[in-house]
Design an enzyme around this catalytic site. Structure first.
Site, PDB file in Angstrom:
ATOM      1  N   ASP A 181      -5.460 -24.143   9.469  1.00 34.46           N
ATOM      2  CA  ASP A 181      -5.970 -22.800   9.415  1.00 34.46           C
ATOM      3  C   ASP A 181      -7.394 -22.395   9.097  1.00 34.46           C
ATOM      4  OD1 ASP A 181      -5.354 -20.071   9.551  1.00 34.46           O
ATOM      5  OD2 ASP A 181      -3.523 -20.213   8.484  1.00 34.46           O
ATOM      6  N   ASP A 190      -0.965 -13.604  14.530  1.00 30.28           N
ATOM      7  CA  ASP A 190       0.038 -13.281  13.326  1.00 30.28           C
ATOM      8  C   ASP A 190       1.137 -12.354  13.593  1.00 30.28           C
ATOM      9  OD1 ASP A 190      -0.868 -15.387  11.620  1.00 30.28           O
ATOM     10  OD2 ASP A 190      -2.033 -14.170  10.365  1.00 30.28           O
TER      11      ASP A 190
END
Ligand code: GLA
Length: 709
Positions: A446, A512
């Site tokens: 990430d 997301d």
């Protein structure tokens, strides 16, 4: 290899690039697009003459030509290809080609300016899919420093290109399309975030008015790079229209010492009659790479939306057991497992298992996961540091910063300077230790903040470029040490999606936002660059955590179906019926993933914005799967025939409904005739006329299987 011809014709994959070497010998692309067939030297020189514009009143006495390295010294008045200076001197280079070599599908040249003491090497190559790749390298041949401001790649556009398509976006809504007229002047998209960003346009498209997925001539460029960058489309009053792409350098970021070189990232350029053809070229190119993932893409369960930071072994074990029951093949433990990470305010940088939450380490969970036959994956965010971490306290000079001032925080975090050898070594060894200790087959990597003020304390200069270089090296080193390790590129969802990172990783986390309605657009436009097998697509819980909307499982699963499928939902306590339905979707994915992940992605240009039809057609055109989504209510009721393009015109196909239990049919409809008794229609008929689909409630979908008979 051929030398010295004046007009060169490169051909491959249905694409021609015709290049004129004139005056200064720097290649001028006369045509980039549809294949022009065999052309004799005489015809090529006529093409060159036919392209030459007249001199006009009020202008310079020699009209400047659009070369791959436009220079002011030739009279060029658009944005130049190379900008820089030696403390203000040699501000306008005059590079002349000294050597051009070419094969039937590629060309390279060297151009030199003895006064400015610069050399530029350029390569242009058509691959078998007809994608053009292009890069430039500048070398300082002088004996003092050369400050590079900009080196970018320039490619011409045809005269009929008058409409621009690009994408913008934000967290939870990446890849929002926008269209504009391509008028005189410049349309430029900058990424200044140390990553391409949620708002990045993955490709900048320019085409004929109204070009769509199915038709309309369109050209596009992409910069295969994960840092600051710029893509632009520019049109001059004197005629030239062109695309440019390059890295966006901060002041002083690239200072070339004597003998040093800088290379642009590779620019990937494609064209097509419609976006489907343009993106199919890129997908074919990617699928031919040595590093392209070819094994079946494992069904993934990611724990994030199921448990967030609640790392409880019992709960995570129950989740693993449920995952195994529905057919999951890879279980990924997300954020929250490492030292001090009880929420998102602390811990980044301390990459050791948290002893309070995981007193026996990760083995109890990993043993369960692997014992159930699944692979184990782990979330990391190696480039980031919370100020509240042992790492930040011990090595404040490892944080990117400008003039001794720490950047404005993002998600309570700062960024590690991977170009600092000690910081790089620390992260490499910390990750390596985890991979040695545990059987981890996958890292979700990430990167959760935009970079600002990203300078190195060692040099005092901007360090985005060097950090991207270091990141690629780090990813490669970990993969070299741990053969078979797969890595996902995630960045607050889809804020780092580019073909640079995808040369070092195995998939991207698309967004997301897993709300299927939002995902329809996000995946459609991400998919112009990224083929489905590299695109993470997960099934969320019934209520979207980012929009609050609720959807049936069929809608959530059907939208995720073509991608690299996963689950992001607490499925530990599903009813038997729900578990069976979820298993059914996973089985459908497994039965068809080889088609989804090798076939051609197609989209229908449907006049009704409430209707979305997309599919994947096998490369041999023997079969296809399509999904029809009723995105909102339509004015028409029923919505009319659904078309399925991309099949072989003269082949006969049987169409059947896959999710026969599709929910959402309102009251008062009669059964759909062909659904009861399948019809057989030609590919041409299905592409141009189509058939009636089921009437659906809004935000519901139907899946069609199409097989040649
Ligand atoms: C980012 C990612 C999410 C999740 C969280 C964890 O937002 O995009 O998928 O991993 O970080 O903190």
């Amino acid at each position: 290899m051929h030398h010295d011809s004046t007009v060169i014709h490169l051909r491959a994959g249905g694409t021609s690039v015709i290049v004129d070497l004139h005056d200064d010998g720097v290649p001028e692309i006369l045509h980039w697009g549809a294949d022009q067939g065999d052309l004799s030297p005489h015809e090529l020189s006529d093409i060159a003459r036919a392209t030459r514009a007249q001199r006009v009143s009020g202008g310079l006495d020699r009209p400047a030509r659009l070369t791959v390295l436009p220079q002011e010294s030739t009279g060029w008045q658009g944005t130049p290809g190379l900008t820089g200076s030696r403390s203000g001197q040699v501000f306008s280079p005059a590079l002349r080609a000294t050597e051009v070599v070419h094969t039937p599908s590629s060309l390279s040249f060297d151009a030199v300016d003895e006064t400015a003491r610069l050399r530029v090497h350029g390569t242009l190559a058509l691959d078998p899919a007809g994608v053009l790749s292009h890069s430039l390298t500048v070398t300082n041949t002088g004996d003092d420093d050369y400050d590079l401001v900009d080196l970018c790649v320039t490619l011409p556009l045809p005269a009929g290109a008058t409409e621009i398509l690009d994408t913008t976006g934000r967290h939870l809504r990446e890849r929002s399309p926008q269209r504009h007229a391509f008028t005189l002047g410049r349309h430029q998209r900058d990424s200044r975030k140390g990553r391409p960003g949620a708002d990045a346009t993955l490709l900048l498209f320019v085409g004929t008015p109204g070009f769509g997925f199915e038709r309309g001539l369109v050209h596009a460029v992409h910069l295969a790079f994960s840092g600051n960058q710029r893509v632009a489309a520019e049109k001059l009053v004197t005629g030239p229209a062109f695309l440019q792409a390059g890295e966006l350098l901060a002041a002083g970021e690239i200072r070339l010492a004597p003998g040093a070189s800088y290379s642009t990232p590779t620019v990937i350029a494609s064209w097509g009659d419609g976006l489907t053809e343009l993106s199919a070229r890129i997908h074919t190119r990617l699928r031919a790479r040595r590093v392209h993932p070819r094994s079946p893409r494992p069904v993934t369960l990611n724990t994030w939306e199921a448990v967030y930071f609640d790392h409880d072994l019992g709960r995570l074990t129950a989740l693993a057991e449920a995952a195994a029951r529905v057919g999951v093949e890879r279980y990924v433990l997300d954020d929250g497992w490492f030292h001090g990470r009880r929420d998102d305010t602390a811990g980044l940088g301390d990459w050791r298992v948290d002893a309070d939450v995981w007193p026996d380490g990760l083995s109890p969970l990993i043993d369960t996961v692997t014992g159930l036959g699944m692979q184990f994956g782990l979330w990391v965010e190696p480039e980031m540091v919370n100020p509240d971490s042992d790492l930040a306290r011990a090595h404040p000079d490892w944080l990117l910063q400008a003039a001794g001032r720490l950047p404005v925080e993002g998600r309570q975090q700062q960024v590690l300077d991977l170009s600092h050898p000690d910081a790089y070594a620390y992260i490499l060894e910390a990750l390596d230790a985890l991979l040695v200790e545990y059987p981890i087959g996958y890292l979700k990597w990430d990167h959760n903040r935009d970079l600002v003020d990203a300078g190195s304390t060692r040099t005092g200069t901007a360090a985005v470029h060097n950090n991207v270089v270091a990141l690629y090296a780090l990813l490669d080193e970990l993969k070299a040490r741990h053969p078979g390790l797969e890595i996902e590129s995630c960045a607050s969802g889809g804020a780092r999606v580019d073909l640079g990172i995808l040369d070092h990783t195995d998939r991207i986390w698309t967004s997301d936002c897993i709300d299927p309605i939002e995902r329809l657009t996000i995946q459609k436009y991400t998919g112009l660059l990224v083929p489905y097998e590299l695109m993470g697509a997960h099934i969320s819980g019934p209520e979207s955590h980012s929009t609050g909307r609720r959807h049936d499982l069929s809608m959530r699963a059907g939208v995720a179906l073509f991608g690299h499928l996963g689950i992001e939902w607490d499925i530990a306590a599903l009813s038997t019926t729900d578990e069976a339905e979820l298993t059914g979707w996973i089985d459908l994915y497994k039965a068809n993933r080889s088609l989804f992940h090798t076939g051609t992605s197609v989209h229908v240009d449907h006049p009704d914005p409430a209707v979305d039809i997309r599919g994947v057609v096998a490369t041999d055109q023997g079969s296809a799967v399509f999904v029809f989504s009723q995105v909102a209510t339509s004015a028409a009721y029923p919505v009319g025939p659904l078309r399925f393009p991309g099949l072989a015109a003269d082949t006969r196909y049987r169409v059947s409904l896959v999710n026969r239990e599709f929910t959402g049919i309102g009251n008062g409809q009669s059964p759909l005739d062909w659904a009861e008794q399948p019809v057989t229609l030609t590919g041409k008929y299905l592409a141009t006329i189509g058939l009636q689909g089921p009437v659906l409630f809004p935000e519901h979908l139907a899946v069609f299987s199409i097989t040649s008979v």
